[in-house]
Design an enzyme around this catalytic site. Structure first.
Site, PDB file in Angstrom:
ATOM      1  N   CYS A   1       0.810  -1.223   0.000  1.00  0.00           N
ATOM      2  CA  CYS A   1       0.000   0.000   0.000  1.00  0.00           C
ATOM      3  C   CYS A   1       0.843   1.274   0.000  1.00  0.00           C
ATOM      4  CB  CYS A   1      -0.955   0.001   1.189  1.00  0.00           C
ATOM      5  SG  CYS A   1      -2.225  -1.276   1.058  1.00  0.00           S
TER       6      CYS A   1
ATOM      7  N   HIS B   1     -12.365  10.132  -8.577  1.00  0.00           N
ATOM      8  CA  HIS B   1     -11.299  10.141  -9.576  1.00  0.00           C
ATOM      9  C   HIS B   1     -10.172  11.108  -9.210  1.00  0.00           C
ATOM     10  CE1 HIS B   1     -14.232   7.832 -11.848  1.00  0.00           C
ATOM     11  NE2 HIS B   1     -13.211   7.404 -12.574  1.00  0.00           N
TER      12      HIS B   1
ATOM     13  N   GLU C   1     -13.535  -0.078   1.069  1.00  0.00           N
ATOM     14  CA  GLU C   1     -12.591   0.125  -0.030  1.00  0.00           C
ATOM     15  C   GLU C   1     -12.500  -1.113  -0.911  1.00  0.00           C
ATOM     16  OE1 GLU C   1      -8.849   1.211   1.800  1.00  0.00           O
ATOM     17  OE2 GLU C   1      -8.213  -0.881   1.844  1.00  0.00           O
TER      18      GLU C   1
END
Length: 117
Positions: free
Chosen positions: A24, A68, A107
């Site tokens: 990550c 986005h 998520e």
């Protein structure tokens, strides 16, 4: 009575504070699922707690800020874990939706966080 509405947005992030070598640490993206729960009295003359259209309008500016986007570039989200992101979203929404009860942010289909302020 508690009502809910779900919102979906796509965003990228990386976690700068994880150890080197953690996957990550690299930039990656998610399709986030946000559920907003409102707790309030039934307005019997209208037959609802809140108009879902009004709820959508209240959340739209927050979704526009993150959809986005690279979350790390948003002030206050320099370390955008799911936990930090849901707190940030709460701080944006609560002033305009005082009946806000709970946020659920996923998520992935199996990993998420629940926040109640």
């Amino acid at each position: 009575m508690i009502i809910s509405k779900q919102f979906i947005f796509d965003a990228a992030h990386f976690l700068p504070n994880v150890p080197d070598g953690h996957k990550c640490k690299n930039i990656h993206g998610h399709t986030y699922h946000l559920t907003v729960l409102i707790d309030g009295p039934l307005q019997e003359n209208l037959g609802w707690v809140i108009d879902y259209g009004d709820l959508k309008k209240a959340i739209a500016p927050v979704i526009e800020q993150v959809d986005h986007q690279l979350l790390n570039n948003i002030p206050g989200l320099e370390n955008p874990t799911s936990e930090m992101l849901v707190v940030w979203i709460w701080q944006q929404i609560k002033p305009v939706l005082p009946l806000l009860k709970r946020l659920e942010l996923y998520e992935t289909p199996t990993s998420g966080v629940i926040y109640e302020g």
